[in-house]
Design an enzyme around this catalytic site. Structure first.
Site, mmCIF file in Angstrom:
data_model
loop_
_atom_site.group_PDB
_atom_site.id
_atom_site.type_symbol
_atom_site.label_atom_id
_atom_site.label_comp_id
_atom_site.label_asym_id
_atom_site.label_seq_id
_atom_site.Cartn_x
_atom_site.Cartn_y
_atom_site.Cartn_z
ATOM 1 N N LYS A 107 -1.093 0.906 -3.353
ATOM 2 C CA LYS A 107 -0.388 -0.055 -4.189
ATOM 3 C C LYS A 107 1.063 -0.242 -3.715
ATOM 4 O O LYS A 107 1.594 -1.351 -3.724
ATOM 5 C CB LYS A 107 -0.404 0.427 -5.628
ATOM 6 C CG LYS A 107 -0.477 -0.714 -6.623
ATOM 7 C CD LYS A 107 -0.683 -0.162 -8.023
ATOM 8 C CE LYS A 107 -0.251 -1.155 -9.067
ATOM 9 N NZ LYS A 107 -0.137 -0.532 -10.388
ATOM 10 N N LYS A 146 -2.850 2.524 5.460
ATOM 11 C CA LYS A 146 -3.621 3.058 4.342
ATOM 12 C C LYS A 146 -3.518 2.099 3.150
ATOM 13 O O LYS A 146 -2.440 1.562 2.879
ATOM 14 C CB LYS A 146 -3.022 4.421 3.976
ATOM 15 C CG LYS A 146 -3.703 5.153 2.840
ATOM 16 C CD LYS A 146 -2.910 6.441 2.572
ATOM 17 C CE LYS A 146 -3.068 6.928 1.165
ATOM 18 N NZ LYS A 146 -4.181 7.732 0.856
ATOM 19 N N LYS A 160 11.214 11.285 -2.150
ATOM 20 C CA LYS A 160 10.603 9.958 -2.154
ATOM 21 C C LYS A 160 11.007 9.159 -3.389
ATOM 22 O O LYS A 160 11.252 7.954 -3.304
ATOM 23 C CB LYS A 160 9.081 10.092 -2.126
ATOM 24 C CG LYS A 160 8.437 9.408 -0.928
ATOM 25 C CD LYS A 160 6.980 9.751 -0.902
ATOM 26 C CE LYS A 160 6.042 8.633 -0.609
ATOM 27 N NZ LYS A 160 4.656 9.150 -0.593
#
Ligand code: TRP
Ligand code: SF4
Length: 333
Positions: free
Chosen positions: A201, A198, A119
């Site tokens: 940020k 969800k 990621k």
């Protein structure tokens, strides 16, 4: 001296400002736990370093803001010490001791190890510290012999890992000293982000706990609604609309009925429908923001609370460390 209540430890990485998802998903849960257990709440700045070792300039500010937010939502430092991980050498010491017998293979198969490397491709996370992330977390927990760790689904493998490490310690040193901690699963927040995903940020769909009323109003007003309701005269379906999820969290039965009937019959417009949500969020945030302002204006008060928290937490951690070192044959007296 040490209380007989079961212990809970939780930690949060200091990353920027907290949002309503944190409040509904995590912090409100902590408020309840602090009535029932001896809770320890740790701001895990070393864990922040594992992924942000190259841009640590904002850590101090983020830590302070996190402490302020915890206090503002009602975490009571008289009940539960709140403290900074890096002020607790015991965590580092326990991490080191545990590292001696923790198999590398256990660390390498923790799912977040590979996931996060994938990621966060732009970062080099092939580091010793990052591999050790779950073991440092284990030390955070075992230093208090915490029975329970309130975490979300994504953290379950880390707690399982901590259990394995505790068991291995007990096996190697022939005593039931470290309690294998259990997960207290935090139900995922019923409050999604502004776009229905969800709240996070990184999705840019948050309402921060320090968003002022006009920002909240603007964010809700521009929030997407049922995509089928293009014109005011089109009928809508709340189940397809993220605003409805907000009503489910914030509104009473009358208001919810008003929304359902009004939406499905095109009796109300979306702007109207969003009104009560804006009001409810701002009412929820007002007292929190008032307390945030209070603590922001008194940084010394916050520092004192964190220092006292560290002292209080250290009593427990030092006790555990003594027993651990004794079991490992490292007490020289
Ligand atoms: N790993 C946790 C997270 O990413 C943070 C954390 C560090 C933690 N130490 C902990 C959580 C101890 C619970 C207990 O959210
Ligand atoms: Fe969503 Fe309310 Fe508009 Fe219906 S009326 S689509 S529930 S905002």
């Amino acid at each position: 001296m040490l209380s007989k209540r079961e212990r809970v430890l939780s930690g949060m990485r200091p990353t920027g400002s907290l949002h309503l998802g944190h409040y509904h998903g995590v912090l409100k849960n902590w408020l309840q736990l602090q009535e029932q257990y001896d809770c320890y709440f740790c701001i895990v700045d070393w864990h922040a370093l594992t992924t942000h070792y190259d841009d640590s300039a904002s850590i101090a500010k983020d830590v302070f803001d996190m402490a302020v937010t915890w206090l503002a939502v009602g975490i009571d430092p008289q009940k539960s010490p709140i403290f900074i991980q890096s002020q607790m050498p015991e965590h580092a010491e326990l991490h080191l001791l545990l590292s001696m017998f923790t198999p590398l293979s256990w660390l390498m198969r923790v799912p977040t190890y590979k996931d996060q490397q994938e990621k966060l491709k732009e970062k080099d996370l092939a580091t010793y510290g990052f591999l050790g992330y779950p073991l440092l977390q284990t030390a955070d927990i075992l230093a208090y012999n915490a029975h329970f760790v309130p975490v979300g689904e994504d953290q379950v493998p880390h707690i399982e890992f901590a259990r394995e490490v505790a068991r291995r310690f007990n096996f190697l040193y022939q005593q039931e000293l470290l309690i294998p901690p259990q997960v207290l699963l935090t139900k995922t927040s019923k409050l999604p982000g502004l776009d229905g995903q969800k709240m996070s940020k990184s999705y840019h769909n948050t309402i921060a706990l320090n968003d002022n009323p006009s920002v909240v109003e603007k964010k809700i007003k521009t929030m997407p609604t049922d995509p089928a309701r293009i014109r005011r005269t089109d009928k809508g379906e709340p189940e397809r609309c993220p605003v409805w999820s907000f009503h489910k969290v914030y509104s009473d039965e009358d208001t919810k009925n008003w929304v359902q009937t009004g939406c499905r019959s095109a009796g109300i417009g979306c702007v109207e429908c969003k009104g009560p949500v804006i009001k409810a969020i701002n009412e929820e945030l007002a007292p929190i923001q008032e307390k945030m302002a209070h603590y922001h204006a008194k940084p010394d008060e916050v520092s004192a609370i964190l220092n006292e928290g560290a002292l209080e937490a250290r009593k427990t951690a030092q006790h555990t460390l003594y027993e651990v070192k004794k079991a490992m044959g490292l007490i020289y007296e």
